[in-house]
Design an enzyme around this catalytic site. Sequence first.
Site, short mmCIF file in Angstrom:
data_model
loop_
_atom_site.label_atom_id
_atom_site.label_comp_id
_atom_site.label_asym_id
_atom_site.label_seq_id
_atom_site.Cartn_x
_atom_site.Cartn_y
_atom_site.Cartn_z
N SER A 187 -4.84 -0.86 14.24
CA SER A 187 -5.73 0.85 14.24
C SER A 187 -6.05 0.57 15.68
O SER A 187 -6.72 -0.07 16.83
CB SER A 187 -6.63 0.92 13.18
N TYR A 195 -13.48 -3.99 9.86
CA TYR A 195 -12.37 -3.46 9.65
C TYR A 195 -11.75 -3.54 11.05
O TYR A 195 -10.56 -3.16 11.71
CB TYR A 195 -12.09 -1.57 9.35
N GLY A 252 0.90 -1.15 -0.25
CA GLY A 252 -0.06 -0.35 0.37
C GLY A 252 0.38 1.48 0.14
O GLY A 252 0.70 2.53 1.19
N GLY A 253 2.13 1.53 -0.54
CA GLY A 253 2.36 2.91 -1.31
C GLY A 253 2.50 3.44 -1.43
O GLY A 253 3.42 4.26 -1.81
N GLY A 254 1.21 3.38 -2.30
CA GLY A 254 0.82 3.84 -4.13
C GLY A 254 0.75 5.63 -3.16
O GLY A 254 0.20 6.85 -3.28
N ASP A 299 -2.56 -6.07 -6.32
CA ASP A 299 -3.65 -6.50 -5.06
C ASP A 299 -3.37 -7.40 -4.10
O ASP A 299 -3.18 -8.73 -4.44
CB ASP A 299 -5.23 -7.06 -6.06
N THR A 349 -12.44 -5.08 13.93
CA THR A 349 -12.45 -6.84 14.28
C THR A 349 -10.82 -6.62 13.62
O THR A 349 -10.21 -8.10 13.73
CB THR A 349 -13.46 -7.80 13.35
N LYS A 377 -8.65 -5.11 12.54
CA LYS A 377 -7.31 -4.58 13.24
C LYS A 377 -7.11 -5.02 14.27
O LYS A 377 -5.52 -5.03 15.07
CB LYS A 377 -7.35 -2.74 13.00
#
Length: 252
Positions: A143, A156, A17-19, A66, A158, A160
């Site tokens: 998170s 989400y 997820g570096g974009g 992906d 759950t 994390k």
Amino acid sequence: MTAIYPDLDGASIFLTGGGSGIGAALLAGFLAQGAKVAFVDFCDASALVDTLAATSAHAPLFIKCDVTDTEALHAAMEQAHATHGPFKALINNAANDMRYEADAITPDIWDASQAVNLKAQFFACQKAAGLMAPKGAMINYASITYMMGAAGMVPYVTAKAAIVGMTRALAREWGAHGLRVNAIAPGWVMTEKQETMWATPEAKAEFIEKQCLKEHIQPGHMVGPTLFLASDASAMMTGQVMVVDAGVVHAG
């Protein structure tokens, strides 16, 4: 400005997820240390690569992927390993924090959320364990939402929470092999996505009242903690959750 970690100079780093958002800030942060960074993202990040390559000792290696496609993710990791060598650090940052009321969640929504937020992190760790340099480090992004019991995003939250359990279990299982596994739990980081979709002036004002530090958290605030956990400066830290939230959950 961040601290300089000499052991990250020339180190092989793999980032998901570096974009954009936090991931783009992490990418720039590791490149500034002189690291060789390979990253994956679902969207095209060619323009970002061109920008950062102009000012970096090592141009970042972008592989469009992906992360929910485990075979493609593992192939990307193998490509990064072949290009940059054994990983000093894996940073699992890719996520999707879409909002859903609990009674509107379908099995497909649930499965899709777990695939990107939890499953991808585990299978990246699993693959990285065989591609790591001695005393490598894995950093999993959790998170504070699971500590707060945030409403409106149960899948989400759950995932994390599960990341923390996964992190601690892997730290115990792989510690004898010299691998460290830690997590970072950010507060509400004002990425472009948050500002566009959910960070209304009213919501931001309400949330900052929960913070001890009265400054909105920016993606760049995640760089220093991540560099620290990836470097030898944190050599005896594993199985930990580093909370970076301006003082919401542990001071509230």
